[in-house]
Design a protein around this motif. Structure first.
Motif, PDB file in Angstrom:
ATOM      1  N   SER A 162     -10.397  -7.734   2.488  1.00  0.00           N
ATOM      2  CA  SER A 162      -9.899  -6.855   3.601  1.00  0.00           C
ATOM      3  C   SER A 162     -11.148  -6.816   4.696  1.00  0.00           C
ATOM      4  O   SER A 162     -10.944  -6.823   5.842  1.00  0.00           O
ATOM      5  CB  SER A 162      -9.870  -5.284   3.127  1.00  0.00           C
ATOM      6  N   SER A 207     -10.687  -1.559   3.630  1.00  0.00           N
ATOM      7  CA  SER A 207      -9.838  -0.491   2.608  1.00  0.00           C
ATOM      8  C   SER A 207      -9.571  -1.247   1.518  1.00  0.00           C
ATOM      9  O   SER A 207      -8.946  -2.493   1.786  1.00  0.00           O
ATOM     10  CB  SER A 207      -8.904   0.457   3.311  1.00  0.00           C
ATOM     11  N   THR A 208      -9.148  -0.782   0.301  1.00  0.00           N
ATOM     12  CA  THR A 208      -8.687  -1.509  -0.767  1.00  0.00           C
ATOM     13  C   THR A 208      -7.126  -0.741  -1.121  1.00  0.00           C
ATOM     14  O   THR A 208      -6.583  -1.102  -1.985  1.00  0.00           O
ATOM     15  CB  THR A 208      -9.629  -1.214  -2.075  1.00  0.00           C
ATOM     16  N   GLU A 209      -6.634   0.127  -0.196  1.00  0.00           N
ATOM     17  CA  GLU A 209      -5.494   0.739  -0.196  1.00  0.00           C
ATOM     18  C   GLU A 209      -4.166  -0.660   0.263  1.00  0.00           C
ATOM     19  O   GLU A 209      -4.683  -1.190   1.523  1.00  0.00           O
ATOM     20  CB  GLU A 209      -5.328   1.875   0.605  1.00  0.00           C
ATOM     21  N   VAL A 210      -3.278  -0.442  -0.630  1.00  0.00           N
ATOM     22  CA  VAL A 210      -2.493  -1.742  -0.160  1.00  0.00           C
ATOM     23  C   VAL A 210      -1.720  -1.420   1.175  1.00  0.00           C
ATOM     24  O   VAL A 210      -1.422  -2.477   1.864  1.00  0.00           O
ATOM     25  CB  VAL A 210      -1.104  -1.646  -1.278  1.00  0.00           C
ATOM     26  N   ALA A 211      -1.330  -0.237   1.480  1.00  0.00           N
ATOM     27  CA  ALA A 211      -0.734   0.117   2.558  1.00  0.00           C
ATOM     28  C   ALA A 211      -1.616  -0.014   3.999  1.00  0.00           C
ATOM     29  O   ALA A 211      -1.115  -0.589   4.942  1.00  0.00           O
ATOM     30  CB  ALA A 211      -0.244   1.617   2.730  1.00  0.00           C
ATOM     31  N   SER A 212      -2.957   0.204   3.718  1.00  0.00           N
ATOM     32  CA  SER A 212      -3.913  -0.211   4.746  1.00  0.00           C
ATOM     33  C   SER A 212      -4.035  -1.754   5.288  1.00  0.00           C
ATOM     34  O   SER A 212      -3.784  -2.177   6.087  1.00  0.00           O
ATOM     35  CB  SER A 212      -5.215   0.383   4.463  1.00  0.00           C
ATOM     36  N   TYR A 213      -4.448  -2.402   4.000  1.00  0.00           N
ATOM     37  CA  TYR A 213      -4.720  -4.017   4.310  1.00  0.00           C
ATOM     38  C   TYR A 213      -3.331  -4.620   4.405  1.00  0.00           C
ATOM     39  O   TYR A 213      -3.399  -5.641   5.103  1.00  0.00           O
ATOM     40  CB  TYR A 213      -5.538  -4.621   3.206  1.00  0.00           C
ATOM     41  N   ASN A 265     -10.422  -6.903  -3.364  1.00  0.00           N
ATOM     42  CA  ASN A 265      -9.741  -6.336  -2.443  1.00  0.00           C
ATOM     43  C   ASN A 265     -10.721  -5.937  -1.137  1.00  0.00           C
ATOM     44  O   ASN A 265     -10.247  -5.877  -0.049  1.00  0.00           O
ATOM     45  CB  ASN A 265      -8.592  -5.204  -2.866  1.00  0.00           C
ATOM     46  N   LYS A 266     -11.877  -5.474  -1.596  1.00  0.00           N
ATOM     47  CA  LYS A 266     -12.795  -4.642  -0.610  1.00  0.00           C
ATOM     48  C   LYS A 266     -13.228  -6.076   0.095  1.00  0.00           C
ATOM     49  O   LYS A 266     -13.129  -6.014   1.642  1.00  0.00           O
ATOM     50  CB  LYS A 266     -13.834  -4.079  -1.194  1.00  0.00           C
TER      51      LYS A 266
END
Length: 159
Positions: free
Chosen positions: A123, A19-25, A119-120
């Motif tokens: 991650s 994921s590229t979401e900050v909260a996820s990675y 980011n992808k």
């Protein structure tokens, strides 16, 4: 070649799951080094248990272990697995830092920005490291249990 294909498939799965979401990675960035460090400590403790059981054994059991191909294989497997686990721990610590760096090369594919792809990729790399590390931990536990079973068989055949 087989290992390279397996690694590529694992990376593709990791890429699909990343994921590229900050909260996820950020979740994996915070927890993975701690989990791998604790696992490395556990692996070393398991190895210590096997060594202590062997050192407390009789002389004939020690000779059987010394001449045993499975015990030699165990030692070689543990050594390589611990090294892989240390490398995974290094990458688990280094990848979050590497994500923050600005790179002079900017690649855009289709409509995806360079930042999105960076980011992808990072991650996916972190998930890949986690897959490899947990696979190694599973293998180490399996080998330790197998050796302990074989040691019990060796003890039983002494009498």
């Amino acid at each position: 070649m087989k290992n390279a294909i397996v690694a590529l498939v694992i990376f593709l799965i990791a890429f699909a799951a990343s994921s590229t979401e900050v909260a996820s990675y950020s979740l994996i960035e915070k927890s993975l080094p701690l989990v791998l460090g604790a696992s490395l400590g556990g692996v070393l403790a398991c190895t210590s248990i096997v060594v202590s059981v062997l050192s407390a054994s009789s002389k004939s059991t020690k000779q059987k272990a010394k001449g045993s191909d499975s015990f030699a294989k165990f030692i070689g497997s543990i050594e390589s697995d611990v090294k892989i686990l240390v490398v995974c721990l290094f990458f688990a610590v280094a990848l979050p830092y590497m994500r923050t760096l600005d790179y002079p090369i900017s690649i855009e594919i289709w409509d995806y920005s360079s930042e999105f792809l960076k980011n992808k990729f990072f991650s996916a790399a972190q998930i890949f490291v986690a897959f490899i590390a947990f696979s190694v931990i599973y293998e180490i536990v399996s080998v330790v249990v197998s050796v302990l079973r074989n040691m019990m068989v060796m003890h039983d055949t002494e009498n």
